[in-house]
Write a protein that holds these residues in place. Structure first.
Motif, PDB file in Angstrom:
ATOM      1  N   LYS A 255      45.582  40.426  44.117  1.00 51.73           N
ATOM      2  CA  LYS A 255      44.433  39.986  44.913  1.00 51.73           C
ATOM      3  C   LYS A 255      44.434  40.641  46.284  1.00 51.73           C
ATOM      4  CE  LYS A 255      43.862  35.498  42.659  1.00 51.73           C
ATOM      5  NZ  LYS A 255      43.970  34.024  42.819  1.00 51.73           N
ATOM      6  N   SER A 256      45.628  40.964  46.775  1.00 52.91           N
ATOM      7  CA  SER A 256      45.755  41.652  48.062  1.00 52.91           C
ATOM      8  C   SER A 256      45.741  43.165  47.886  1.00 52.91           C
ATOM      9  CB  SER A 256      47.048  41.216  48.766  1.00 52.91           C
ATOM     10  OG  SER A 256      47.005  39.840  49.101  1.00 52.91           O
ATOM     11  N   LYS A 257      45.405  43.614  46.656  1.00 52.18           N
ATOM     12  CA  LYS A 257      45.274  45.046  46.312  1.00 52.18           C
ATOM     13  C   LYS A 257      46.589  45.809  46.466  1.00 52.18           C
ATOM     14  CE  LYS A 257      40.340  45.159  47.362  1.00 52.18           C
ATOM     15  NZ  LYS A 257      39.240  45.837  48.074  1.00 52.18           N
ATOM     16  N   LYS A 258      47.678  45.100  46.247  1.00 48.87           N
ATOM     17  CA  LYS A 258      48.997  45.741  46.242  1.00 48.87           C
ATOM     18  C   LYS A 258      49.405  45.932  44.786  1.00 48.87           C
ATOM     19  CE  LYS A 258      50.247  43.708  50.700  1.00 48.87           C
ATOM     20  NZ  LYS A 258      51.246  42.972  51.498  1.00 48.87           N
ATOM     21  N   PHE A 259      48.771  46.894  44.142  1.00 50.48           N
ATOM     22  CA  PHE A 259      48.865  47.024  42.693  1.00 50.48           C
ATOM     23  C   PHE A 259      50.223  47.504  42.206  1.00 50.48           C
ATOM     24  CE2 PHE A 259      44.278  47.861  43.658  1.00 50.48           C
ATOM     25  CZ  PHE A 259      43.844  46.606  43.268  1.00 50.48           C
ATOM     26  N   LEU A 284      47.061  39.746  34.837  1.00 45.85           N
ATOM     27  CA  LEU A 284      46.837  40.768  35.858  1.00 45.85           C
ATOM     28  C   LEU A 284      45.479  41.425  35.647  1.00 45.85           C
ATOM     29  CD1 LEU A 284      47.701  42.558  38.207  1.00 45.85           C
ATOM     30  CD2 LEU A 284      48.860  44.042  36.556  1.00 45.85           C
ATOM     31  N   GLY A 285      45.175  41.766  34.397  1.00 46.98           N
ATOM     32  CA  GLY A 285      43.892  42.388  34.106  1.00 46.98           C
ATOM     33  C   GLY A 285      42.729  41.504  34.516  1.00 46.98           C
ATOM     34  N   ALA A 286      42.855  40.192  34.274  1.00 46.91           N
ATOM     35  CA  ALA A 286      41.789  39.261  34.634  1.00 46.91           C
ATOM     36  C   ALA A 286      41.579  39.233  36.143  1.00 46.91           C
ATOM     37  CB  ALA A 286      42.122  37.868  34.122  1.00 46.91           C
ATOM     38  N   VAL A 287      42.677  39.223  36.906  1.00 44.80           N
ATOM     39  CA  VAL A 287      42.564  39.238  38.365  1.00 44.80           C
ATOM     40  C   VAL A 287      41.904  40.526  38.846  1.00 44.80           C
ATOM     41  CG1 VAL A 287      43.890  39.340  40.513  1.00 44.80           C
ATOM     42  CG2 VAL A 287      44.494  37.682  38.755  1.00 44.80           C
ATOM     43  N   LEU A 288      42.286  41.624  38.252  1.00 46.13           N
ATOM     44  CA  LEU A 288      41.736  42.920  38.659  1.00 46.13           C
ATOM     45  C   LEU A 288      40.249  43.020  38.331  1.00 46.13           C
ATOM     46  CD1 LEU A 288      44.738  45.144  37.528  1.00 46.13           C
ATOM     47  CD2 LEU A 288      44.051  44.653  39.883  1.00 46.13           C
ATOM     48  N   VAL A 289      39.860  42.457  37.199  1.00 43.50           N
ATOM     49  CA  VAL A 289      38.432  42.441  36.858  1.00 43.50           C
ATOM     50  C   VAL A 289      37.658  41.657  37.913  1.00 43.50           C
ATOM     51  CG1 VAL A 289      36.736  41.500  35.242  1.00 43.50           C
ATOM     52  CG2 VAL A 289      38.693  42.781  34.386  1.00 43.50           C
ATOM     53  N   ASN A 290      38.189  40.516  38.277  1.00 43.29           N
ATOM     54  CA  ASN A 290      37.499  39.654  39.242  1.00 43.29           C
ATOM     55  C   ASN A 290      37.435  40.252  40.642  1.00 43.29           C
ATOM     56  OD1 ASN A 290      37.050  37.714  37.279  1.00 43.29           O
ATOM     57  ND2 ASN A 290      38.958  36.624  37.730  1.00 43.29           N
ATOM     58  N   THR A 291      38.319  41.191  40.922  1.00 45.02           N
ATOM     59  CA  THR A 291      38.297  41.849  42.235  1.00 45.02           C
ATOM     60  C   THR A 291      37.655  43.226  42.165  1.00 45.02           C
ATOM     61  OG1 THR A 291      40.561  42.662  41.850  1.00 45.02           O
ATOM     62  CG2 THR A 291      40.310  40.598  43.085  1.00 45.02           C
ATOM     63  N   GLY A 292      37.019  43.531  41.018  1.00 48.15           N
ATOM     64  CA  GLY A 292      36.293  44.778  40.875  1.00 48.15           C
ATOM     65  C   GLY A 292      37.148  46.007  40.667  1.00 48.15           C
ATOM     66  N   GLN A 293      38.386  45.810  40.227  1.00 49.08           N
ATOM     67  CA  GLN A 293      39.302  46.938  40.005  1.00 49.08           C
ATOM     68  C   GLN A 293      39.301  47.280  38.512  1.00 49.08           C
ATOM     69  OE1 GLN A 293      40.743  48.288  42.790  1.00 49.08           O
ATOM     70  NE2 GLN A 293      39.581  46.717  43.898  1.00 49.08           N
ATOM     71  N   SER A 294      38.311  47.995  38.079  1.00 44.02           N
ATOM     72  CA  SER A 294      38.081  48.216  36.652  1.00 44.02           C
ATOM     73  C   SER A 294      39.195  49.027  35.987  1.00 44.02           C
ATOM     74  CB  SER A 294      36.738  48.920  36.444  1.00 44.02           C
ATOM     75  OG  SER A 294      36.528  49.188  35.076  1.00 44.02           O
TER      76      SER A 294
END
Length: 389
Positions: A255-259, A284-294
């Motif tokens: 969520k803090s974009k520290k992938f 992790l994938g679900a969080v990334l989808v919700n933050t627009g990180q396709s």
């Protein structure tokens, strides 16, 4: 007359002399000895222990030390009644009262410190647990009584502290369940200050920080989210083998974009809990989808499938990711990347009545693929009939 007197004196001397010898012989016979063995707390012979032999009927004190075999012997003791005391390193360890010596053979007076050690351990346990009986208390030394008083005071303080800690934690849990994040953070912070060693407190505090951060603007929320990351680190420091902590920490990092850091934490979670490794990457994938990180989301869903090919939801989400990469021909035909059709079909095979079943069928239709009319669950007989949709 003088000769007669001398004769009578000599005669009386001869008469008195045997009596004196008789009394001397009787006095010499009134001594005896005492002996015994001393063993330490492990049952081994105790060398150099001091044995004090104090007469109680009249004044008299004697001392002797044990030899390398733990044995002691003291001869020339007058007949009488004694208290025999064992002293080790200047401390009286045990004693026996009312020991009567006799002319034949005084029974050995032995000391076995194993019993003493067991009693001390029992006493210490009773002091620590607050279960000292009145009988135990009567037999306590001044040192043990002081330890008991200290332990009682500490226990009372701990009980008061534990009540306050439990109250704060429970209040935090209630607030967290109601998504009252400000109160949850306040209560869990309070609990963490009372006891810094409770990993579950830090984990709940971290989740509450994350919940609170989500209600703020990005600029306001990030400092709060950073506090949550620090709290997760504390929880993991206290319990590093908890896969759930690593998973939740990874989601907060994402969520803090520290992938890259999130990926490392998920790897740890997967190593600690291999059967659920696919779930961690799906989360992790679900969080990334919700933050627009396709693209990172697509990689996470792909990893989840690699770890667990039968993870139905991961199959569907990976298919959605791939369909987003599809191209359209001039005549309007959709050309998805390789693996898209297989992902949707796998989902329908695993969950024919799942929440994404209609969506999977629609995606297959959009690609011009055939859709099975009767998908079965794994292990069941599957219909071979196909229908062009």
């Amino acid at each position: 007359m003088l000769a007669l007197a001398k004769s009578l004196v000599k005669r009386n001397l001869f008469i008195l002399l045997p009596c004196a010898l008789l009394f001397a012989g009787a006095a010499f016979a009134q001594t005896t000895s005492m002996e015994g063995d001393v063993k330490d707390g492990d049952g081994n012979p105790l060398k150099g222990a001091l044995i004090k032999i104090d007469r109680t009927d009249i004044k008299g004190s004697y001392k002797v030390k044990t030899d390398k075999k733990g044995h002691y012997f003291h001869a020339g003791l007058p007949l009488g009644t004694y208290t025999v005391t064992l002293e080790v390193d200047g401390k009286e360890i045990d004693h026996v009262n009312g020991v009567r010596t006799n002319l034949s053979q005084t029974p050995p007076v032995d000391f076995d410190m194993r019993k003493q050690k067991a009693q001390q351990q029992e006493m210490q346990k009773a002091i620590e647990t607050g279960t000292v009986t009145k009988e135990m208390e009567r037999g306590m030394t001044a040192e043990q009584k002081a330890a008991l008083e200290k332990q009682t005071k500490e226990r009372q303080q701990a009980m008061a502290k534990n009540k306050a800690l439990n109250d704060a934690f429970n209040a935090g849990q209630e607030a967290k369940a109601a998504k009252n994040w400000d109160v949850a953070v306040q209560q869990f912070e309070k609990a963490s200050e009372m006891d810094t060693t409770q990993h579950v407190v830090w984990a709940n505090l971290a989740e509450s920080y994350a919940g609170l951060a989500a209600t703020k603007t990005p600029s306001e929320g990030q400092p709060i989210a950073d506090k949550g990351l620090a709290a997760f680190q504390k929880a993991i420091e206290l319990k590093p083998d908890d896969a759930a902590y690593h998973n939740n920490y990874a989601l907060a990092l994402a969520k803090s974009k520290k992938f890259s850091e999130a990926q490392a934490e998920l790897t740890k979670a997967a190593q600690l809990d291999a059967p659920n490794a696919g779930k961690y990457y799906y989360n992790l994938g679900a969080v990334l989808v919700n933050t627009g990180q396709s693209d990172p989301a697509g990689e996470a869903f792909k990893k989840a499938i690699e770890l667990d090919p039968n993870y139905a939801d991961a199959q569907y989400q990976y298919g959605i990711y791939l369909i987003g990469k599809a191209t359209t021909t001039p005549d309007g035909k959709i050309t998805p990347p390789a693996g898209t059709k297989e992902a949707f079909e796998k989902y329908l095979q695993l969950k024919p009545d799942g929440p994404f079943a209609d969506g999977a069928k629609a995606m297959l239709q959009s690609m011009g693929a055939t859709v099975e009319t009767n998908f079965e669950k794994p292990g069941q007989k599957k219909s071979t009939g196909r229908k062009k949709q």
